[in-house]
Design an enzyme around this catalytic site. Sequence first.
Site, PDB file in Angstrom:
ATOM      1  N   ARG A 172       0.818  -1.211   0.000  1.00  0.00           N
ATOM      2  CA  ARG A 172       0.000   0.000   0.000  1.00  0.00           C
ATOM      3  C   ARG A 172       0.850   1.257   0.000  1.00  0.00           C
ATOM      4  O   ARG A 172       0.425   2.312  -0.484  1.00  0.00           O
ATOM      5  CB  ARG A 172      -0.935   0.011   1.213  1.00  0.00           C
ATOM      6  CG  ARG A 172      -1.981   1.119   1.164  1.00  0.00           C
ATOM      7  CD  ARG A 172      -3.004   0.972   2.258  1.00  0.00           C
ATOM      8  NE  ARG A 172      -2.428   1.068   3.585  1.00  0.00           N
ATOM      9  CZ  ARG A 172      -3.143   1.033   4.722  1.00  0.00           C
ATOM     10  NH1 ARG A 172      -4.459   0.876   4.649  1.00  0.00           N
ATOM     11  NH2 ARG A 172      -2.548   1.130   5.883  1.00  0.00           N
ATOM     12  N   ASP A 202      -3.454   1.062  -3.249  1.00  0.00           N
ATOM     13  CA  ASP A 202      -4.392   0.900  -2.148  1.00  0.00           C
ATOM     14  C   ASP A 202      -5.532   0.010  -2.636  1.00  0.00           C
ATOM     15  O   ASP A 202      -6.301   0.406  -3.514  1.00  0.00           O
ATOM     16  CB  ASP A 202      -4.921   2.263  -1.713  1.00  0.00           C
ATOM     17  CG  ASP A 202      -5.868   2.177  -0.530  1.00  0.00           C
ATOM     18  OD1 ASP A 202      -6.201   1.049  -0.095  1.00  0.00           O
ATOM     19  OD2 ASP A 202      -6.288   3.241  -0.031  1.00  0.00           O
ATOM     20  N   TYR A 243     -14.965 -10.320   7.708  1.00  0.00           N
ATOM     21  CA  TYR A 243     -13.710 -10.905   7.227  1.00  0.00           C
ATOM     22  C   TYR A 243     -13.920 -12.360   6.809  1.00  0.00           C
ATOM     23  O   TYR A 243     -13.498 -12.778   5.724  1.00  0.00           O
ATOM     24  CB  TYR A 243     -12.668 -10.798   8.327  1.00  0.00           C
ATOM     25  CG  TYR A 243     -11.333 -11.425   7.992  1.00  0.00           C
ATOM     26  CD1 TYR A 243     -10.384 -10.735   7.253  1.00  0.00           C
ATOM     27  CD2 TYR A 243     -11.016 -12.705   8.443  1.00  0.00           C
ATOM     28  CE1 TYR A 243      -9.149 -11.312   6.965  1.00  0.00           C
ATOM     29  CE2 TYR A 243      -9.796 -13.286   8.159  1.00  0.00           C
ATOM     30  CZ  TYR A 243      -8.862 -12.582   7.414  1.00  0.00           C
ATOM     31  OH  TYR A 243      -7.645 -13.159   7.121  1.00  0.00           O
TER      32      TYR A 243
END
Length: 248
Positions: A38, A64, A156
């Site tokens: 990132r 990103d 998640y």
Amino acid sequence: MRVENSMKGLITGAAGGIGAATARRLARDGFDLALHSRSDGEGIRRLVRDLEGIGRTSFLVEADLADRTSAASALAAVRAHWDALDLLVLNAGRYDRMLFSEISDEELDRSLEVNLASAFRWARTFLPMLRRSQAGRIIFVSSVLAFSGSHHGAHYASAKAGLLGLARSLALELAPGITVNTVAPGSVDTAILADDTPAVRERRNRSIPLGRIGTPEEVANAIAFLASPAASYITGTTLHVNGGARAD
């Protein structure tokens, strides 16, 4: 010394943990590597230096994954170096622990984007480069939580479970030219577990039949196997690396 006739690979989330361990293992196996991070931090710069020290070419792909345009910009960066890609390891992810009732729409969107949708987009974007390989490979890094669920990360676990369906679908669609598989780590000694207290770590170790959490290098070994000629007849499967914590 530069080594010729190398394989070309791209790893997302390469700055540390499983990603960095995978980069070091694949470099030893003869891969030149595009290393996604990132940001341009010391971790990724140190990794590039380490790989150059063993004669491999590597370079940073800064992006990103929460940005839907990241795949297109990454493709431009990689194509500036290579015309074809032999391996795509979609490892990057984020795990924000929170109860289901606490997960806002924004948190849900962020988790699905980084952990699932970005993998979909990057695989789709790099597919033409992979098709130029003699034996293209896509490897997704999921999680044991895709199978067991999570007490404090439903977003998640849902996203990581989605990777399983994506991998199996692509294995069917992209055969015979490209194999597509998934690695599902269990508890691994990375930043995700950095907040474990000694008591929590002890309980975690006791819950695993092999008596300990895994190392990033052990997951990297599994990824390297699936990337190797030895796995040429394996596609659409999930390789579990969890010390026996779960068998599927």
